[in-house]
Design an enzyme around this catalytic site. Structure first.
Site, PDB file in Angstrom:
ATOM      1  N   ASP A  51       1.004  -0.738  -0.129  1.00  0.00           N
ATOM      2  CA  ASP A  51       0.406  -0.327   0.016  1.00  0.00           C
ATOM      3  C   ASP A  51       0.844   1.308   0.313  1.00  0.00           C
ATOM      4  O   ASP A  51       2.131   1.396   0.030  1.00  0.00           O
ATOM      5  CB  ASP A  51      -1.032   0.181   1.076  1.00  0.00           C
ATOM      6  CG  ASP A  51      -2.060  -0.929   1.447  1.00  0.00           C
ATOM      7  OD1 ASP A  51      -2.179  -1.238   0.216  1.00  0.00           O
ATOM      8  OD2 ASP A  51      -2.143  -1.677   2.542  1.00  0.00           O
ATOM      9  N   TYR A 109       5.728 -10.305   7.939  1.00  0.00           N
ATOM     10  CA  TYR A 109       5.265  -8.101   7.615  1.00  0.00           C
ATOM     11  C   TYR A 109       5.627  -7.664   9.385  1.00  0.00           C
ATOM     12  O   TYR A 109       5.305  -8.939  10.431  1.00  0.00           O
ATOM     13  CB  TYR A 109       4.033  -8.251   7.452  1.00  0.00           C
ATOM     14  CG  TYR A 109       3.792  -7.894   6.129  1.00  0.00           C
ATOM     15  CD1 TYR A 109       4.022  -6.687   5.496  1.00  0.00           C
ATOM     16  CD2 TYR A 109       3.263  -9.262   5.778  1.00  0.00           C
ATOM     17  CE1 TYR A 109       3.833  -6.358   4.088  1.00  0.00           C
ATOM     18  CE2 TYR A 109       3.132  -9.225   3.946  1.00  0.00           C
ATOM     19  CZ  TYR A 109       3.105  -7.600   3.679  1.00  0.00           C
ATOM     20  OH  TYR A 109       3.685  -7.497   2.283  1.00  0.00           O
TER      21      TYR A 109
END
Length: 243
Positions: A51, A109
């Site tokens: 993103d 992540y």
């Protein structure tokens, strides 16, 4: 020659990885650098979309080239062309059938939360400042429910295009050092905004807004409204891709 490339990037100034017609992206910037050194029109294949504002310390991409540049020289050549917020840290020859996205088996992540009274100016680009004190024990209790294979449709933002919303979370680790809370999530794949929504839900558990014992039911409900908020993009970093 098929090249596997390793990158680090600060996503603050980019609208994510994938090339877009109306915004600057990491893929576009890398493609321009590759064109400058190879004189070829190369669109690198990334290990996944990120993103706008999301960072990466272990991003992987791949591309095919007829260039005579040795693989181990690509980092030096590219870094001479890339801006300071994108760094190539390594390159190697890959098998002809390797692609950075389809060959990936999993990813880790890290989400970083600054839980101090005031934001730290030196980490503010890479963390979510959440001023109210969080109970990390409650967050860890809630985190157990995510481990395993589940339908995570309740933890995905609208607009995704995937065949299935079933994913497997292999590990979810929460640690606190001083005011900094880190959430490391390892899985075989992630839906659109999934890690950020999981983080927002764990923060709600740590803030007392969600009972950790309710987490299995929240996941099983498949209802986005029962989960927490979507944490800001700037606290998220892709740490590692597994092949």
């Amino acid at each position: 020659m098929n090249i596997k490339l390793f990158l680090q990037f600060d996503g603050t100034n980019y609208h994510g990885w994938q090339i877009q017609s109306n915004a600057v992206t990491v893929q576009q910037t890398l493609a321009e650098a590759l064109r400058a050194i190879t004189h070829e029109d190369i669109i690198p294949c990334g290990c996944g979309r990120t993103d706008a504002g999301v960072h990466a310390s272990g991003y992987v991409c791949s591309f095919k080239t007829s260039s005579s540049i040795p693989p181990d020289r690509f980092p030096y050549a590219l870094n001479a062309q890339l801006p300071e917020d994108i760094i190539c840290t390594g390159a190697e020859t890959a098998s002809e059938d390797f692609t950075a996205n389809r060959s990936a088996k999993g990813k880790t992540y890290r989400y970083t939360i600054d839980n101090g009274e005031f934001p730290d100016v030196f980490s503010s680009r890479y963390s979510w400042h959440y001023r109210h004190q969080l109970d990390t024990d409650a967050m860890k209790q809630a985190a157990h429910a995510f481990i395993g294979t589940h339908d995570f449709i309740g933890f995905a933002a609208s607009g995704f295009t995937v065949k299935t919303t079933i994913r497997t979370i292999h590990a979810l680790e929460i640690e606190k050092h001083g005011n900094i809370i880190t959430i490391d999530v390892t899985g075989n794949g992630f839906l659109y905004n999934m890690v950020r929504i999981i983080t927002g839900t764990l923060v709600y558990a740590g803030a007392g807004r969600i009972n950790p014992s309710d987490m299995p039911g929240i996941i099983a409900s498949h209802c986005r409204d029962r989960a927490g908020i979507t944490a800001p993009a700037k606290g998220l970093c892709l740490k590692e891709v597994f092949y």
